[in-house]
Design a protein around this motif. Structure first.
Motif, short mmCIF file in Angstrom:
data_model
loop_
_atom_site.label_atom_id
_atom_site.label_comp_id
_atom_site.label_asym_id
_atom_site.label_seq_id
_atom_site.Cartn_x
_atom_site.Cartn_y
_atom_site.Cartn_z
N VAL A 117 0.78 -1.24 -0.10
CA VAL A 117 0.01 -0.01 -0.02
C VAL A 117 0.98 1.28 0.12
CG1 VAL A 117 -1.89 -1.07 1.28
CG2 VAL A 117 -0.18 0.49 2.47
N ILE A 118 2.08 1.09 0.21
CA ILE A 118 2.85 2.25 0.08
C ILE A 118 2.93 2.74 -0.95
CG2 ILE A 118 5.41 3.11 0.58
CD1 ILE A 118 5.70 0.89 2.39
N PRO A 119 2.51 4.19 -1.20
CA PRO A 119 2.69 4.80 -2.51
C PRO A 119 4.06 4.95 -3.22
CG PRO A 119 2.02 6.43 -1.00
CD PRO A 119 2.21 5.07 -0.27
N PRO A 120 4.07 4.75 -4.48
CA PRO A 120 5.37 5.06 -5.20
C PRO A 120 5.62 6.67 -5.21
CG PRO A 120 3.70 4.71 -6.88
CD PRO A 120 3.03 4.36 -5.59
N MET A 121 6.97 6.93 -4.96
CA MET A 121 7.24 8.35 -5.19
C MET A 121 7.68 8.77 -6.61
SD MET A 121 9.31 9.30 -1.57
CE MET A 121 10.35 7.87 -1.52
N THR A 122 7.09 9.63 -7.00
CA THR A 122 7.32 9.83 -8.47
C THR A 122 7.30 11.33 -8.60
OG1 THR A 122 5.13 10.21 -9.45
CG2 THR A 122 5.84 7.72 -9.29
N VAL A 340 -1.61 8.17 8.33
CA VAL A 340 -1.23 8.13 7.25
C VAL A 340 -1.35 6.63 6.56
CG1 VAL A 340 1.03 8.29 5.65
CG2 VAL A 340 0.68 9.32 7.87
N LEU A 341 -1.16 5.42 7.29
CA LEU A 341 -1.09 4.21 6.63
C LEU A 341 -2.82 4.07 6.39
CD1 LEU A 341 1.72 2.50 8.75
CD2 LEU A 341 1.49 2.50 6.33
N VAL A 342 -3.43 4.37 7.21
CA VAL A 342 -4.98 4.23 6.90
C VAL A 342 -5.27 4.91 5.54
CG1 VAL A 342 -7.19 5.02 7.54
CG2 VAL A 342 -5.68 3.93 9.24
N HIS A 343 -4.95 6.08 5.30
CA HIS A 343 -5.11 6.74 4.17
C HIS A 343 -4.66 5.97 2.89
CE1 HIS A 343 -5.36 9.57 0.88
NE2 HIS A 343 -4.03 9.83 0.95
N TRP A 344 -3.35 5.49 3.04
CA TRP A 344 -2.75 4.79 1.95
C TRP A 344 -3.27 3.37 1.82
CZ3 TRP A 344 3.20 5.22 3.72
CH2 TRP A 344 3.60 6.34 3.41
N GLY A 349 -6.56 0.25 -2.61
CA GLY A 349 -7.44 -0.38 -3.25
C GLY A 349 -7.46 -1.86 -2.75
N PRO A 350 -8.55 -2.65 -3.04
CA PRO A 350 -8.53 -4.04 -2.42
C PRO A 350 -7.60 -5.19 -3.05
CG PRO A 350 -10.53 -3.35 -3.42
CD PRO A 350 -9.73 -2.31 -3.38
N GLU A 351 -7.33 -4.65 -4.31
CA GLU A 351 -6.41 -5.75 -5.03
C GLU A 351 -4.85 -5.85 -4.31
OE1 GLU A 351 -6.29 -1.90 -7.85
OE2 GLU A 351 -7.54 -3.11 -6.09
N LYS A 352 -4.55 -4.70 -3.88
CA LYS A 352 -3.23 -4.62 -3.25
C LYS A 352 -3.19 -5.25 -1.96
CE LYS A 352 -0.72 -1.85 -5.93
NZ LYS A 352 -0.75 -0.43 -6.28
N ALA A 355 -8.12 -8.17 -0.65
CA ALA A 355 -9.65 -7.84 -0.51
C ALA A 355 -9.64 -7.89 1.08
CB ALA A 355 -10.55 -8.87 -1.08
N GLN A 356 -8.65 -7.82 1.91
CA GLN A 356 -8.47 -7.63 3.33
C GLN A 356 -9.08 -6.33 3.83
OE1 GLN A 356 -8.80 -10.36 5.16
NE2 GLN A 356 -7.87 -11.95 3.66
N ASN A 357 -9.33 -6.19 4.99
CA ASN A 357 -9.72 -5.11 5.60
C ASN A 357 -8.60 -4.06 5.73
OD1 ASN A 357 -10.52 -2.87 7.27
ND2 ASN A 357 -11.67 -4.29 8.84
N PRO A 358 -8.60 -2.80 4.76
CA PRO A 358 -7.36 -1.95 4.96
C PRO A 358 -7.36 -1.59 6.31
CG PRO A 358 -9.42 -0.90 4.22
CD PRO A 358 -9.80 -2.23 4.27
N PHE A 359 -8.20 -1.37 7.05
CA PHE A 359 -7.55 -0.69 8.48
C PHE A 359 -6.90 -1.65 9.18
CE2 PHE A 359 -11.38 1.51 6.85
CZ PHE A 359 -11.14 2.91 7.43
N LEU A 360 -7.35 -2.99 9.09
CA LEU A 360 -6.31 -3.99 9.77
C LEU A 360 -5.05 -3.88 9.35
CD1 LEU A 360 -8.41 -7.36 10.03
CD2 LEU A 360 -7.89 -5.76 11.94
#
Ligand SMILES: NC(=O)C1=CN([C@@H]2O[C@H](COP(=O)(O)OP(=O)(O)OC[C@H]3O[C@@H](n4cnc5c(N)ncnc54)[C@H](OP(=O)(O)O)[C@@H]3O)[C@@H](O)[C@H]2O)[C@@H](O)CC1
Ligand SMILES: Nc1ncnc2c1ncn2[C@@H]1O[C@H](COP(=O)(O)OP(=O)(O)OP(=O)(O)O)[C@@H](O)[C@H]1O
Length: 404
Positions: A117-122, A340-344, A349-352, A355-360
């Motif tokens: 879930v860590i966004p790429p730095m571009t 921050v991690l909740v937002h990321w 999205g679920p595919e990354k 499909a688990q709970n993003p909050f967990l």
């Protein structure tokens, strides 16, 4: 000459943003297609397994239904976690059940989801895209707590961190760091509308560090939570925010885009308020699971020797090595990184995240990071280690856990 130059700059900037918008639209479409493909594969897999096994609980995921598509803040599907309609694929659930008996491999699996879930730095991104976090807290007595949370959010990788505190606390917090944006509004007569103006520009709210327990401030916090909920904003509730929730649980009950981060005392207060009995200390897993269920499947992190994380469905255990040093402020560091991690995790999205709970996933990432910072700082400073020392370790701890 100067005017022409300025006009050219404005034109160039406009062109850039137009191009960026088109690029993002293409990227959205690509992710949507990828997601649909993955959902179809999962459904096929579910059907195959149903055929192979008589285990009736193996259900295929139902998350691709159109109702999940309409979301409040343009996040992918994972934002909508209505447990009454969301049946997670049990096939993928196993790696999440982190129990002491199955540690190493499972641990690696969930770390991988956090990494995903860590966004790429571009160079194509503009300021704000990697996270704008708001901290509600900071009063005359407690200026350190909101600072710890806000600066940690920046050091984890958010672009902007804004603190909404009382008038008394604002100058003090500003003087700690020029990186923070500080609004002296929390004891203002129009505090709720003053903060509300900023909500559309924030990705996550962290409510409570150093907020204090004055009735007027707690009333304002309640109003701010209501506004944030109406906008679908993810909310992390810590410290005095949890005091408020223990008095009036209905403020947050059932809002599944919230994470509560109680320490032992805060957990006991919440538990007694919700379940009208003392915490069952011999069954910590069961206690955190029951509290989450009673709160309407909100994610709860019970902090302690091992951090227990539950959404009422599963219990994760984070026992990553920290240290035996217990200086104040470590929970604030956790809350800021979680923001921050909740937002990321939602953005990814679920595919990354299978499909688990993003909050967990976010909660596990923030707990591991907090403990790794503690471990590294303790190696250097031993007994004299403070939370500021842990914050200095955020960058290297993050790299070690998630980027190597
Ligand atoms: N530098 C700053 O500005 C900081 C400011 N902070 C801010 O302070 C505010 C109040 O927060 P809080 O944590 O002191 O309040 P609360 O949870 O009621 O605890 C009260 C008492 O409960 C106990 N206790 C606590 N944990 C326990 C445990 N695990 N297991 C057992 N007992 C436990 C312990 O009691 P004692 O042992 O002292 O008798 C403790 O003293 C809040 O706004 C917060 O953000 C902090 O963030 C720190 C850095
Ligand atoms: N007994 C323990 N052993 C190891 N690590 C612990 C222990 N207790 C807490 N921690 C670590 O410290 C983190 C913060 O938990 P803590 O109980 O200190 O929160 P808190 O009281 O809310 O903090 P704050 O001082 O910021 O208010 C936990 O997530 C965990 O990583």
């Amino acid at each position: 000459m100067m005017e022409r130059f300025l006009q050219q700059s404005v034109d160039a900037e406009e062109k850039f943003y137009k191009y960026e918008e088109q690029r993002l639209q293409i990227e959205d479409k690509r992710r949507e297609a990828e997601h649909t493909r993955e959902m179809q594969m999962l459904q096929m897999l579910g059907q195959m397994l149903n055929g192979l096994s008589s285990a009736s609980q193996m259900t295929a995921p139902s998350r691709s239904s159109p109702s999940h598509k309409a979301n409040l803040r343009n996040y992918p599907d994972s934002l909508h976690l209505n447990h009454s309609t969301f049946s997670p694929p049990i096939v993928l659930e196993r790696p999440f059940s982190l129990r002491p008996t199955r540690p190493a491999k499972d641990m690696e699996n969930i770390f991988q989801l956090v990494r995903n879930v860590i966004p790429p730095m571009t160079s194509k991104k503009h300021k704000g895209q990697d996270g704008k976090i708001g901290i509600i807290g900071g009063c005359k007595e407690y200026t350190g707590a909101p600072y710890f949370a806000a600066i940690t959010a920046l050091k984890v990788g958010a672009d902007l961190s804004q603190v909404f505190c009382t008038k008394d606390a604002a100058t003090v917090i500003k003087s700690y760091s020029p990186e923070l944006i500080v609004h002296p509004v929390l004891d203002h007569p129009n505090a709720v509308s003053e903060v509300d103006k900023w909500l559309p520009r924030l990705h996550t709210l962290v409510i409570g560090p150093g907020m204090g327990r004055e009735d007027a401030i707690l009333d304002n916090a309640k109003g701010i939570i209501e506004k944030a909920k109406s906008k679908g904003l993810p909310i992390v509730i810590d410290a005095d925010g949890l005091w408020l929730i223990a008095q009036q649980p209905s403020i947050i009950q059932g809002y599944q885009r919230a994470v509560l981060t109680p320490n032992f005392m805060e957990f006991s207060r919440l538990y007694e308020a919700m379940l009208s009995e003392p915490v069952e200390t011999s069954d910590q897993h069961g206690s955190v699971l029951r509290l989450s269920q009673a709160m309407g499947n909100i994610t709860i992190i019970q902090k302690g020797e091992r951090d227990l994380i539950s959404d009422g469905d599963k219990v994760l255990v984070c026992s990553h090595e920290g240290s035996s040093r217990r200086c104040g402020g470590q929970g604030d560091l956790l809350a800021g990184s979680l923001g921050v991690l909740v937002h990321w995790a939602l953005l990814a999205g679920p595919e990354k995240i299978n499909a688990q709970n993003p909050f967990l996933v976010a909660a596990f990432g923030a707990c591991s990071l907090t403990r790794q910072c503690n471990h590294q700082a303790f190696q250097k400073y031993g007994r004299s280690m403070t939370t500021s020392d842990m914050i200095s370790e955020v960058g290297t701890a993050f790299n070690k856990l998630f980027e190597t």
